[in-house]
Every structure is written in structure tokens, then in C-alpha cells.
Design a protein around this motif. Structure first.
Motif, PDB file in Angstrom:
ATOM      1  N   VAL A  18       0.835  -1.202   0.000  1.00  0.00           N
ATOM      2  CA  VAL A  18       0.000   0.000   0.000  1.00  0.00           C
ATOM      3  C   VAL A  18       0.874   1.258   0.000  1.00  0.00           C
ATOM      4  O   VAL A  18       0.645   2.193  -0.781  1.00  0.00           O
ATOM      5  N   LEU A  19       1.891   1.284   0.854  1.00  0.00           N
ATOM      6  CA  LEU A  19       2.775   2.455   0.895  1.00  0.00           C
ATOM      7  C   LEU A  19       3.511   2.631  -0.428  1.00  0.00           C
ATOM      8  O   LEU A  19       3.718   3.765  -0.886  1.00  0.00           O
ATOM      9  N   ALA A  20       3.887   1.535  -1.079  1.00  0.00           N
ATOM     10  CA  ALA A  20       4.555   1.623  -2.382  1.00  0.00           C
ATOM     11  C   ALA A  20       3.603   2.186  -3.434  1.00  0.00           C
ATOM     12  O   ALA A  20       4.013   2.988  -4.282  1.00  0.00           O
ATOM     13  N   ILE A  21       2.338   1.793  -3.383  1.00  0.00           N
ATOM     14  CA  ILE A  21       1.356   2.323  -4.337  1.00  0.00           C
ATOM     15  C   ILE A  21       1.163   3.811  -4.107  1.00  0.00           C
ATOM     16  O   ILE A  21       1.115   4.597  -5.064  1.00  0.00           O
ATOM     17  N   TYR A  22       1.071   4.236  -2.858  1.00  0.00           N
ATOM     18  CA  TYR A  22       0.933   5.672  -2.585  1.00  0.00           C
ATOM     19  C   TYR A  22       2.182   6.442  -3.030  1.00  0.00           C
ATOM     20  O   TYR A  22       2.063   7.550  -3.568  1.00  0.00           O
ATOM     21  N   SER A  57      -9.783   0.851   5.017  1.00  0.00           N
ATOM     22  CA  SER A  57      -8.871   0.728   3.876  1.00  0.00           C
ATOM     23  C   SER A  57      -9.162  -0.579   3.146  1.00  0.00           C
ATOM     24  O   SER A  57      -9.294  -1.636   3.762  1.00  0.00           O
ATOM     25  N   TRP A  58      -9.255  -0.478   1.838  1.00  0.00           N
ATOM     26  CA  TRP A  58      -9.562  -1.627   0.991  1.00  0.00           C
ATOM     27  C   TRP A  58      -8.491  -1.745  -0.074  1.00  0.00           C
ATOM     28  O   TRP A  58      -7.933  -0.735  -0.535  1.00  0.00           O
ATOM     29  N   VAL A  59      -8.199  -2.972  -0.468  1.00  0.00           N
ATOM     30  CA  VAL A  59      -7.247  -3.197  -1.557  1.00  0.00           C
ATOM     31  C   VAL A  59      -7.945  -3.946  -2.679  1.00  0.00           C
ATOM     32  O   VAL A  59      -8.857  -4.742  -2.456  1.00  0.00           O
ATOM     33  N   CYS A  60      -7.496  -3.653  -3.873  1.00  0.00           N
ATOM     34  CA  CYS A  60      -7.939  -4.352  -5.070  1.00  0.00           C
ATOM     35  C   CYS A  60      -6.776  -5.235  -5.494  1.00  0.00           C
ATOM     36  O   CYS A  60      -5.632  -4.755  -5.606  1.00  0.00           O
ATOM     37  N   ALA A  68      -4.281  -1.822  -6.219  1.00  0.00           N
ATOM     38  CA  ALA A  68      -4.919  -0.537  -5.920  1.00  0.00           C
ATOM     39  C   ALA A  68      -5.304  -0.513  -4.453  1.00  0.00           C
ATOM     40  O   ALA A  68      -5.454  -1.561  -3.815  1.00  0.00           O
ATOM     41  N   VAL A  69      -5.446   0.695  -3.945  1.00  0.00           N
ATOM     42  CA  VAL A  69      -5.865   0.891  -2.553  1.00  0.00           C
ATOM     43  C   VAL A  69      -6.800   2.090  -2.505  1.00  0.00           C
ATOM     44  O   VAL A  69      -6.678   3.014  -3.319  1.00  0.00           O
ATOM     45  N   PHE A  70      -7.747   2.055  -1.576  1.00  0.00           N
ATOM     46  CA  PHE A  70      -8.644   3.188  -1.391  1.00  0.00           C
ATOM     47  C   PHE A  70      -9.294   3.084  -0.027  1.00  0.00           C
ATOM     48  O   PHE A  70      -9.341   2.020   0.587  1.00  0.00           O
ATOM     49  N   ILE A 101      -7.713   7.073  -3.221  1.00  0.00           N
ATOM     50  CA  ILE A 101      -7.617   5.975  -4.172  1.00  0.00           C
ATOM     51  C   ILE A 101      -6.331   6.119  -4.974  1.00  0.00           C
ATOM     52  O   ILE A 101      -5.974   7.225  -5.406  1.00  0.00           O
ATOM     53  N   ALA A 102      -5.614   5.022  -5.131  1.00  0.00           N
ATOM     54  CA  ALA A 102      -4.366   5.021  -5.898  1.00  0.00           C
ATOM     55  C   ALA A 102      -4.170   3.634  -6.503  1.00  0.00           C
ATOM     56  O   ALA A 102      -4.583   2.629  -5.916  1.00  0.00           O
ATOM     57  N   VAL A 103      -3.546   3.596  -7.659  1.00  0.00           N
ATOM     58  CA  VAL A 103      -3.307   2.333  -8.359  1.00  0.00           C
ATOM     59  C   VAL A 103      -1.812   2.107  -8.544  1.00  0.00           C
ATOM     60  O   VAL A 103      -1.023   3.050  -8.562  1.00  0.00           O
TER      61      VAL A 103
END
Length: 173
Positions: A18-22, A57-60, A68-70, A101-103
Motif C-alpha cells: 500500500v505504501l509503495a502504491i501511494y 482501507s480496501w485493496v484491489c 490498488a488501494v482506497f 484511491i491510488a493504483v
């Protein structure tokens, strides 16, 4: 080949992904004309950890990879949306929110999948984004959100474009 997505609550073990996606999202925004929205520190790791611990917090995932996270909360009464300028909300009914939200950028369609999933959970959503975040504006409009006006967030003084999607609004994805 099209990715097969699924959404699940984020877990503490997802924190590095998640931190890497952000981090990737911050770099992408800065490189694409939006350096101020999340600058170099948003969202802070402590907030991400809190989001996970609080179950918002949710992950795709695609093939068990977090793509993805949002943050999704519904129903939710977010003080951020109490005052809207240069427009009006389309409904005063209870609503859900999608934030942060971030992918990962590794597969196409994850952002659309996340927003449509959230809408399936609660068919009245609000979301906002920075005026310089053209990719997010295109995503939310593609997913049936309608621009309603301008709001302000606590984190900074930059105006945010406020969007809403109601049951019956068509998605163009």
C-alpha cells in the motif's frame, strides 16, 4: 488478457504494498502536473496504518497482487462535504465516500473497478480531487460521477473538485 480483480479489506501485511502504491501515485501526480495534492508526504504511514486498523482501507487485487488501494466508508457523514461552493450536492440522502484511491499502474482498469465496487456497496457516493488531477477527474467522470462544485479539505488550502454519483447515474466504463 484482462485482469480479474477482487476487493478485500486491507490487512497489516499489505502495508508495504500500500505504501509503495501511494509513493508511486505521488510521483505520478508530480510528473503529470499535480505536484501539490499529495506533495511528498500524503498520506502519512500513520494514517494508512489507522485506515487499515479501523477497517476503512480496501485493496484491489489481481492474481493475489495488490494493484490498488482506497478508503471506503458508508454511510458516512464527512464534515469535508458539509460546505460546497460554486454548486450544490444533488442529494442530501446518506452517502458513502471514497478517499485516497491510488493504483499500482501494473494493470489497466483497477481504478474503475474500485469505484464501481464501492458504488455497488452503497449507491450514493461522494469523492473529491484536486483541480490539477486530470487523470482522476477523467476516471470519476467515466465512472458516472457528476461534478457538483468545490470543497476544501483540512490538509491544505487548495480547492477540490467535488463529485457525486447517485443510483441510476450511468457508468461509461
Amino acid at each position: 488478457m484482462t485482469a480479474t480483480f477482487h476487493i478485500r479489506p486491507a490487512e497489516p501485511s499489505d502495508l508495504p504494498a500500500v505504501l509503495a502504491i501511494y509513493a508511486r501515485a505521488r510521483a505520478f501526480m508530480a510528473a503529470n502536473g499535480n505536484p501539490r495534492q499529495w506533495n511528498t508526504t500524503w498520506p502519512p504511514a500513520a494514517l494508512v496504518e489507522e485506515d487499515i486498523a479501523e477497517g476503512r482501507s480496501w485493496v484491489c487485487c489481481a492474481d493475489d497482487e495488490v494493484v490498488a488501494v482506497f478508503v471506503f466508508m458508508a454511510p458516512y457523514d464527512d464534515s469535508t462535504y458539509h460546505q460546497i461552493f460554486d454548486g450544490a450536492w444533488r442529494s442530501d440522502a446518506p452517502y458513502g465516500v471514497v478517499h485516497r484511491i491510488a493504483v499500482s499502474g501494473t494493470v489497466k482498469g483497477a481504478g474503475t473497478y474500485c469505484l464501481n465496487w464501492a458504488f455497488e456497496q452503497f449507491p450514493h457516493l461522494r469523492i473529491d480531487t484536486h483541480g490539477d488531477n486530470a487523470p482522476m477527474q477523467r476516471l470519476v467522470e467515466k465512472c458516472g460521477f457528476v461534478h457538483c462544485g468545490t470543497i476544501y479539505v483540512e490538509e491544505d488550502d487548495d480547492p477540490r473538485l467535488a463529485y457525486e454519483r447517485l443510483e441510476g447515474d450511468p457508468c461509461r466504463s
